[in-house]
Write a protein that holds these residues in place. Structure first.
Motif, short mmCIF file in Angstrom:
data_model
loop_
_atom_site.label_atom_id
_atom_site.label_comp_id
_atom_site.label_asym_id
_atom_site.label_seq_id
_atom_site.Cartn_x
_atom_site.Cartn_y
_atom_site.Cartn_z
N PRO A 224 0.95 -1.54 -0.29
CA PRO A 224 -0.20 -0.12 0.23
C PRO A 224 0.71 0.82 0.02
N GLU A 225 0.07 2.41 -0.89
CA GLU A 225 0.99 3.44 -0.33
C GLU A 225 1.44 4.13 1.09
N ARG A 226 0.04 3.78 1.73
CA ARG A 226 0.60 4.40 3.01
C ARG A 226 -0.17 3.24 3.92
N ILE A 227 1.54 3.25 5.12
CA ILE A 227 1.35 1.69 5.79
C ILE A 227 0.52 2.36 6.71
N GLU A 228 -0.54 1.82 7.24
CA GLU A 228 -0.83 2.90 8.82
C GLU A 228 -1.60 1.79 9.57
N GLN A 229 -1.76 1.29 10.70
CA GLN A 229 -2.23 0.33 11.59
C GLN A 229 -3.61 1.21 12.03
N THR A 230 -4.80 0.50 10.96
CA THR A 230 -6.31 1.43 10.83
C THR A 230 -7.08 0.03 12.16
N ALA A 231 -6.89 -1.49 12.23
CA ALA A 231 -7.80 -2.00 12.52
C ALA A 231 -7.72 -1.83 14.65
N GLU A 232 -8.52 -2.58 15.35
CA GLU A 232 -8.52 -2.51 16.59
C GLU A 232 -7.91 -3.34 16.96
N LEU A 233 -6.65 -2.96 18.35
CA LEU A 233 -6.21 -3.90 18.63
C LEU A 233 -5.79 -5.06 19.72
N SER A 234 -6.51 -4.69 20.68
CA SER A 234 -7.42 -5.74 21.37
C SER A 234 -8.63 -6.39 21.25
N LEU A 235 -8.42 -7.80 21.34
CA LEU A 235 -8.96 -8.47 21.02
C LEU A 235 -10.23 -9.44 21.51
N THR A 236 -9.93 -8.37 22.16
CA THR A 236 -12.11 -8.48 22.47
C THR A 236 -12.24 -7.77 21.83
N GLU A 237 -12.09 -7.09 21.27
CA GLU A 237 -13.20 -5.90 20.59
C GLU A 237 -13.59 -7.59 19.15
N TYR A 238 -12.67 -8.43 18.89
CA TYR A 238 -13.49 -9.29 18.18
C TYR A 238 -14.12 -10.37 18.12
N LEU A 239 -14.67 -10.43 19.49
CA LEU A 239 -15.11 -11.48 20.14
C LEU A 239 -17.12 -11.92 20.02
N PRO A 240 -17.46 -12.96 19.84
CA PRO A 240 -18.85 -11.98 19.53
C PRO A 240 -19.37 -10.76 21.02
N HIS A 241 -19.59 -10.14 20.28
CA HIS A 241 -21.07 -9.49 21.55
C HIS A 241 -22.35 -9.48 21.93
N ASP A 242 -23.60 -10.63 21.32
CA ASP A 242 -24.37 -10.86 21.36
C ASP A 242 -24.26 -12.02 22.45
#
Length: 277
Positions: A224-242
């Motif tokens: 990519p032209e611009r390398i930037e971390q844009t994702a959520e870094l805490s893995l808690t955010e990837y657990l089901p919230h329902d």
């Protein structure tokens, strides 16, 4: 390797084990940078056709079985835990296979140990997930490491991840495009989708506990032209919230057991409050 320590048998002496199996351990891997395929070939044999890195090899079962299936490929089995290095070296030595070498080290140093284009495959088998945001920089499955890996991967080479952590898997899916990789395939049940893939003792143990294996393969694409971390870094955010999805989790990813319990309790309390209104 995953953040669980190997159990030591009685009378296990680490130094003695490392010395006994030193023939298959390379203590100075930087010395062979750019020369692995030739230097590790048996005397009188032609160089290996490929060099693959098993990063976080544990006790070496995956490397050994993969080497058995691919006799013309050199497998570098690397782990940062000395006990795992000792076990892997023992198992490699006992296997008698000439195409596996054990290396103490971690993925932070791949550019020191391998030259540009030297590796045809990097396996990330059950890397430690480091679920907290403040520890995200330690992950092997992340954009930063993928950027390091692309410097030592050959054209068309792959990075393959296997993990029992659904949050780490979903996080890695965000990292692949950020590092300029193309996703080749992904699976949320790799044992069912790829039953012939070699496994490790660790994977077998997790399977017996009810873990599902998530896997993906990616290859380098255009940076990519611009390398930037844009994702959520805490893995808690990837657990089901329902709540229903959370309650349906029969296996809590390693390092996130307490988090799953807390989220379930929080969701239950919220559902009870809503029901009383």
């Amino acid at each position: 390797m995953h953040g669980m320590h190997a159990r030591l048998p009685k009378n296990f002496v680490l130094e003695e084990r490392l010395e006994r199996y030193e023939r298959v351990i390379e203590l100075d891997p930087a010395l062979w940078r750019g020369r692995w395929a030739e230097a590790c070939a048996p005397l009188g044999s032609k160089p290996f056709s490929e060099v693959r890195l098993d990063l976080g090899c544990g006790k070496g079962a995956f490397s050994i079985e993969s080497a058995r299936l691919n006799p013309d490929v050199l497998f570098v089995a690397m782990d940062s835990e000395p006990v795992c290095v000792a076990y892997a070296a023992q198992h490699v030595s006992e296997s008698g296979l000439p195409n596996v070498i054990v290396v103490p080290g971690n993925g932070m140093r791949v550019r020191e140990f391998f030259s540009p284009g030297e590796l045809s495959m990097i396996y990330l088998n059950f890397p430690t997930p480091f679920p907290r945001k403040r520890d995200a920089h330690k992950r092997m499955a992340c954009m930063e490491r993928l950027l390091d890996f692309r410097e030592v991967l050959a054209e068309g080479a792959e990075v393959r991840l296997r993990t029992d952590s659904q949050p780490l898997f979903d996080f890695m899916l965000t990292q692949v495009p950020l590092a300029g990789y193309e996703l080749l395939w992904s699976s949320r049940d790799a044992r069912a989708d790829y039953p012939d893939e070699p496994t490790s003792e660790y994977e077998e143990r997790l399977g017996a506990q009810g873990a599902c294996v998530y896997a993906l393969a990616a290859t380098t694409g255009e940076l990519p032209e611009r390398i930037e971390q844009t994702a959520e870094l805490s893995l808690t955010e990837y657990l089901p919230h329902d709540l229903e999805e959370l309650e349906g989790l029969t296996y809590a990813p390693h390092g996130m057991q307490a988090t799953v319990v807390n989220l379930r309790n929080r969701a239950s309390r919220a559902a009870s409050r809503d029901a009383r209104r």
